[in-house]
Scaffold this motif. Structure first.
Motif, PDB file in Angstrom:
ATOM      1  N   SER A  55       0.824  -1.213   0.000  1.00  0.00           N
ATOM      2  CA  SER A  55       0.000   0.000   0.000  1.00  0.00           C
ATOM      3  C   SER A  55       0.855   1.258   0.000  1.00  0.00           C
ATOM      4  N   GLN A  56       1.961   1.223   0.718  1.00  0.00           N
ATOM      5  CA  GLN A  56       2.836   2.398   0.773  1.00  0.00           C
ATOM      6  C   GLN A  56       3.508   2.651  -0.566  1.00  0.00           C
ATOM      7  N   HIS A  57       3.737   1.600  -1.341  1.00  0.00           N
ATOM      8  CA  HIS A  57       4.372   1.759  -2.648  1.00  0.00           C
ATOM      9  C   HIS A  57       3.392   2.154  -3.746  1.00  0.00           C
ATOM     10  N   SER A  58       2.093   2.077  -3.459  1.00  0.00           N
ATOM     11  CA  SER A  58       1.119   2.489  -4.469  1.00  0.00           C
ATOM     12  C   SER A  58       1.082   4.019  -4.546  1.00  0.00           C
ATOM     13  N   ALA A  59       0.631   4.530  -5.657  1.00  0.00           N
ATOM     14  CA  ALA A  59       0.700   5.975  -5.923  1.00  0.00           C
ATOM     15  C   ALA A  59      -0.362   6.783  -5.188  1.00  0.00           C
ATOM     16  N   LYS A  60      -1.497   6.175  -4.844  1.00  0.00           N
ATOM     17  CA  LYS A  60      -2.575   6.949  -4.242  1.00  0.00           C
ATOM     18  C   LYS A  60      -3.068   6.298  -2.955  1.00  0.00           C
ATOM     19  N   ASN A  61      -3.729   7.109  -2.124  1.00  0.00           N
ATOM     20  CA  ASN A  61      -4.338   6.601  -0.902  1.00  0.00           C
ATOM     21  C   ASN A  61      -5.668   5.940  -1.244  1.00  0.00           C
ATOM     22  N   ALA A  62      -5.931   4.807  -0.651  1.00  0.00           N
ATOM     23  CA  ALA A  62      -7.166   4.084  -0.932  1.00  0.00           C
ATOM     24  C   ALA A  62      -8.349   4.639  -0.159  1.00  0.00           C
ATOM     25  N   LEU A  63      -8.091   5.300   0.960  1.00  0.00           N
ATOM     26  CA  LEU A  63      -9.162   5.834   1.795  1.00  0.00           C
ATOM     27  C   LEU A  63      -9.098   7.356   1.845  1.00  0.00           C
ATOM     28  N   SER A  64     -10.251   7.989   1.702  1.00  0.00           N
ATOM     29  CA  SER A  64     -10.345   9.430   1.946  1.00  0.00           C
ATOM     30  C   SER A  64     -11.676   9.690   2.635  1.00  0.00           C
ATOM     31  N   PHE A  65     -11.636  10.500   3.688  1.00  0.00           N
ATOM     32  CA  PHE A  65     -12.805  10.753   4.520  1.00  0.00           C
ATOM     33  C   PHE A  65     -13.159  12.227   4.477  1.00  0.00           C
ATOM     34  N   ASP A  66     -14.445  12.506   4.274  1.00  0.00           N
ATOM     35  CA  ASP A  66     -14.955  13.877   4.300  1.00  0.00           C
ATOM     36  C   ASP A  66     -15.716  14.058   5.613  1.00  0.00           C
ATOM     37  N   PRO A  67     -15.149  14.799   6.582  1.00  0.00           N
ATOM     38  CA  PRO A  67     -15.809  14.934   7.882  1.00  0.00           C
ATOM     39  C   PRO A  67     -17.111  15.733   7.838  1.00  0.00           C
ATOM     40  N   GLN A  68     -17.277  16.589   6.853  1.00  0.00           N
ATOM     41  CA  GLN A  68     -18.500  17.383   6.764  1.00  0.00           C
ATOM     42  C   GLN A  68     -19.703  16.508   6.418  1.00  0.00           C
ATOM     43  N   SER A  69     -19.574  15.693   5.397  1.00  0.00           N
ATOM     44  CA  SER A  69     -20.691  14.851   4.956  1.00  0.00           C
ATOM     45  C   SER A  69     -20.660  13.459   5.582  1.00  0.00           C
ATOM     46  N   LYS A  70     -19.584  13.128   6.329  1.00  0.00           N
ATOM     47  CA  LYS A  70     -19.405  11.818   6.963  1.00  0.00           C
ATOM     48  C   LYS A  70     -19.479  10.691   5.936  1.00  0.00           C
ATOM     49  N   VAL A  71     -18.739  10.889   4.859  1.00  0.00           N
ATOM     50  CA  VAL A  71     -18.689   9.904   3.780  1.00  0.00           C
ATOM     51  C   VAL A  71     -17.244   9.454   3.593  1.00  0.00           C
ATOM     52  N   LEU A  72     -17.057   8.155   3.522  1.00  0.00           N
ATOM     53  CA  LEU A  72     -15.748   7.557   3.292  1.00  0.00           C
ATOM     54  C   LEU A  72     -15.686   7.113   1.836  1.00  0.00           C
TER      55      LEU A  72
END
Length: 141
Positions: A55-72
């Motif tokens: 995962s660290q060698h991959s180019a992008k993060n697999a998870l992103s969280f938006d705290p305003q809308s509470k959507v992962l």
């Protein structure tokens, strides 16, 4: 009161306090271990280390969280399969596990509004083209 009676009174009070503390500790029944199969998971730890490295060698993060809308948002390619573990460290009864199977690039979000507010760890374990990956993110709802 003389010295002898004072010393005996202190010892009796100490024993009473210790007996009370032991009784309180023994009556607790809501102890939650981080995991029930601790030793079995410890043996599999090298496999986990390999997934984290991938995962660290991959180019992008697999998870992103938006705290305003509470959507992962799961940034995974089509065909990726795995498991999303919503882990509540303070209470194991609130944990959730969701199967992940990305069939459509547009349908890769998880709504977290139904979860109780507080500190959560989101653990994503997935496979892509036969290679395992793992990513973890700490969120506060």
């Amino acid at each position: 009161m003389n010295w002898g009676n004072g010393i005996i009174l202190v010892f009796v009070a100490f024993v009473a306090v210790m007996a009370t503390m032991v009784t309180i500790c023994m009556k607790q029944d809501d102890l939650h271990l981080v995991t029930e199969n601790y030793y079995e998971e410890e043996i599999k730890y090298q496999e986990h280390i390999d997934k984290v490295t991938n995962s660290q060698h991959s180019a992008k993060n697999a998870l992103s969280f938006d705290p305003q809308s509470k959507v992962l948002t799961l940034n995974l390619p089509v065909g990726a399969q795995g498991e999303l573990h919503l882990f509540r460290p303070s209470d194991a009864r609130m944990d959730r596990k969701i199967a992940v199977d990305i069939q459509n690039a547009a349908a890769n979000t998880v709504n977290l509004k139904s979860l109780q507010s507080g500190y959560w760890k989101v653990k994503l374990n997935w496979e892509e083209k036969g290679q395992g990956f793992f990513e973890e993110q700490k969120i506060d709802l």
